[in-house]
Scaffold this motif. Structure first.
Motif, PDB file in Angstrom:
ATOM      1  N   UNK A 159       0.825  -1.216   0.000  1.00  0.00           N
ATOM      2  CA  UNK A 159       0.000   0.000   0.000  1.00  0.00           C
ATOM      3  C   UNK A 159       0.856   1.262   0.000  1.00  0.00           C
ATOM      4  N   UNK A 160       1.851   1.290   0.868  1.00  0.00           N
ATOM      5  CA  UNK A 160       2.689   2.481   0.990  1.00  0.00           C
ATOM      6  C   UNK A 160       3.563   2.698  -0.239  1.00  0.00           C
ATOM      7  N   UNK A 161       3.966   1.598  -0.893  1.00  0.00           N
ATOM      8  CA  UNK A 161       4.807   1.707  -2.083  1.00  0.00           C
ATOM      9  C   UNK A 161       3.996   1.850  -3.378  1.00  0.00           C
ATOM     10  N   UNK A 162       2.657   1.854  -3.221  1.00  0.00           N
ATOM     11  CA  UNK A 162       1.763   2.003  -4.382  1.00  0.00           C
ATOM     12  C   UNK A 162       1.994   0.905  -5.430  1.00  0.00           C
ATOM     13  N   UNK A 163       2.249  -0.310  -4.965  1.00  0.00           N
ATOM     14  CA  UNK A 163       2.522  -1.412  -5.887  1.00  0.00           C
ATOM     15  C   UNK A 163       1.253  -2.027  -6.465  1.00  0.00           C
ATOM     16  N   UNK A 164       0.121  -1.858  -5.767  1.00  0.00           N
ATOM     17  CA  UNK A 164      -1.139  -2.445  -6.233  1.00  0.00           C
ATOM     18  C   UNK A 164      -2.275  -1.443  -6.083  1.00  0.00           C
ATOM     19  N   UNK A 165      -3.331  -1.665  -6.846  1.00  0.00           N
ATOM     20  CA  UNK A 165      -4.532  -0.840  -6.750  1.00  0.00           C
ATOM     21  C   UNK A 165      -5.621  -1.523  -5.929  1.00  0.00           C
ATOM     22  N   UNK A 166      -5.535  -2.847  -5.875  1.00  0.00           N
ATOM     23  CA  UNK A 166      -6.564  -3.619  -5.175  1.00  0.00           C
ATOM     24  C   UNK A 166      -5.932  -4.813  -4.460  1.00  0.00           C
ATOM     25  N   UNK A 167      -6.404  -5.076  -3.252  1.00  0.00           N
ATOM     26  CA  UNK A 167      -5.983  -6.262  -2.497  1.00  0.00           C
ATOM     27  C   UNK A 167      -7.214  -7.112  -2.231  1.00  0.00           C
ATOM     28  N   UNK A 168      -7.119  -8.380  -2.584  1.00  0.00           N
ATOM     29  CA  UNK A 168      -8.188  -9.345  -2.293  1.00  0.00           C
ATOM     30  C   UNK A 168      -7.662 -10.308  -1.238  1.00  0.00           C
ATOM     31  N   UNK A 169      -8.300 -10.344  -0.097  1.00  0.00           N
ATOM     32  CA  UNK A 169      -7.877 -11.210   1.000  1.00  0.00           C
ATOM     33  C   UNK A 169      -8.846 -12.365   1.158  1.00  0.00           C
ATOM     34  N   UNK A 170      -8.329 -13.585   1.053  1.00  0.00           N
ATOM     35  CA  UNK A 170      -9.143 -14.786   1.273  1.00  0.00           C
ATOM     36  C   UNK A 170      -8.885 -15.240   2.700  1.00  0.00           C
ATOM     37  N   UNK A 171      -9.822 -14.927   3.584  1.00  0.00           N
ATOM     38  CA  UNK A 171      -9.653 -15.203   5.011  1.00  0.00           C
ATOM     39  C   UNK A 171     -11.022 -15.200   5.686  1.00  0.00           C
ATOM     40  N   UNK A 187      -5.516   4.542  -0.418  1.00  0.00           N
ATOM     41  CA  UNK A 187      -6.233   4.516  -1.680  1.00  0.00           C
ATOM     42  C   UNK A 187      -6.376   3.145  -2.310  1.00  0.00           C
ATOM     43  N   UNK A 188      -6.024   2.090  -1.578  1.00  0.00           N
ATOM     44  CA  UNK A 188      -6.139   0.728  -2.104  1.00  0.00           C
ATOM     45  C   UNK A 188      -7.552   0.195  -1.877  1.00  0.00           C
ATOM     46  N   UNK A 189      -8.115  -0.388  -2.916  1.00  0.00           N
ATOM     47  CA  UNK A 189      -9.431  -1.028  -2.821  1.00  0.00           C
ATOM     48  C   UNK A 189      -9.249  -2.378  -2.122  1.00  0.00           C
ATOM     49  N   UNK A 190      -9.901  -2.562  -0.969  1.00  0.00           N
ATOM     50  CA  UNK A 190      -9.672  -3.762  -0.146  1.00  0.00           C
ATOM     51  C   UNK A 190     -10.918  -4.643  -0.152  1.00  0.00           C
ATOM     52  N   UNK A 191     -10.772  -5.842  -0.736  1.00  0.00           N
ATOM     53  CA  UNK A 191     -11.885  -6.777  -0.879  1.00  0.00           C
ATOM     54  C   UNK A 191     -11.635  -8.020  -0.032  1.00  0.00           C
ATOM     55  N   UNK A 192     -12.670  -8.499   0.648  1.00  0.00           N
ATOM     56  CA  UNK A 192     -12.576  -9.719   1.451  1.00  0.00           C
ATOM     57  C   UNK A 192     -13.369 -10.844   0.794  1.00  0.00           C
ATOM     58  N   UNK A 193     -12.748 -12.010   0.704  1.00  0.00           N
ATOM     59  CA  UNK A 193     -13.450 -13.218   0.252  1.00  0.00           C
ATOM     60  C   UNK A 193     -13.443 -14.221   1.396  1.00  0.00           C
ATOM     61  N   UNK A 194     -14.563 -14.336   2.141  1.00  0.00           N
ATOM     62  CA  UNK A 194     -14.641 -15.291   3.247  1.00  0.00           C
ATOM     63  C   UNK A 194     -15.102 -16.677   2.806  1.00  0.00           C
ATOM     64  N   UNK A 195     -15.197 -16.892   1.500  1.00  0.00           N
ATOM     65  CA  UNK A 195     -15.577 -18.192   0.925  1.00  0.00           C
ATOM     66  C   UNK A 195     -16.882 -18.729   1.520  1.00  0.00           C
ATOM     67  N   UNK A 196     -17.850 -17.851   1.617  1.00  0.00           N
ATOM     68  CA  UNK A 196     -19.165 -18.251   2.096  1.00  0.00           C
ATOM     69  C   UNK A 196     -19.324 -18.244   3.600  1.00  0.00           C
TER      70      UNK A 196
END
Length: 223
Positions: A159-171, A187-196
């Motif tokens: 996030x701090x290095x601006x390496x990505x625009x979006x993070x998807x966390x599967x947790x 400014x990072x779009x943060x998405x969570x995938x809890x797999x249901x």
């Protein structure tokens, strides 16, 4: 083009994948994980996504001898099928492109066999008698160390290095909230995938959305 990093809580994913997609060989499970992650990428749409990297967080299997209170004997985990399965699974992931493994360690000193929660509840409620307890009523309990720190550090760094625009966390838990808040401030779009899995309502305050790819992945598997 949106640069996407996918972060996977390995222990959580393996448990949910086994429940959702069935038990598979280590090689097939590694392939399954890669395909499930890539199901999150958008291709052929107005705004496409580019995979930055898949970060996988887990621990090597335990190779210790653990005392089992029911059999009153030591169990060699190194000789167990799960030990071989995990080693093969991890080696398969190491050979895959765009995968970065973040391996922690297991708290071997605190490892032990404990009664499963539903069995313990049945004992206290009187639905099960002590003499009815069997070997299958126990599970191995080993805590993971340093995993949350590694995950949080990677989120902060990207996030701090601006390496990505979006993070998807599967947790499936909320230990990531402080790191998610930092990412969103950057400014990072943060998405969570809890797999249901059901998550706490207040988590919505700290993420930008919940998105699972279970149905899409299952459809791809059947084709």
């Amino acid at each position: 083009m949106i640069r996407v990093a996918i972060l996977v809580d390995g222990g959580f994913y393996r448990k949910r994948a086994k429940s959702l997609f069935g038990e598979k060989s280590a090689q097939a499970s590694a392939e399954e994980l890669e395909n499930y992650c890539k199901a999150h990428l958008r291709q052929g749409e107005k705004t496409e996504t580019c995979l930055y990297r898949i970060f996988y967080y887990d621990c090597p299997p335990c190779d210790k001898n653990i005392y089992h209170p029911f059999t009153q004997s030591n169990v060699s985990l190194k000789k167990s099928p799960m030990y071989e399965w995990m080693n093969t699974f991890i080696n398969e992931l190491k050979s895959k492109r765009k995968f970065a493994l973040r391996m922690g360690r297991l708290s071997d000193n605190e490892a032990g066999y404990i009664l499963k929660p539903d069995i313990l509840k049945a004992l206290f409620s009187g639905k099960k008698k002590f003499e009815e307890i069997s070997d299958n009523d126990f599970r191995l309990d080993i805590k993971q160390k340093t995993m949350d720190m590694k995950l949080g550090t990677d989120i902060a760094s990207m996030s701090l290095k601006k390496q990505v625009d979006q993070i998807i966390l599967i947790a499936g838990d909320s230990d990531f909230v402080p790191a998610a808040k930092l990412a969103r401030r950057e400014g990072v779009d943060f998405i969570l995938d809890p797999m249901g899995n059901k998550i706490n309502d207040d988590l919505n305050e700290h993420i930008d959305g919940i998105r699972s790819k279970i149905k899409k992945f299952q459809a791809l598997e059947t084709n």
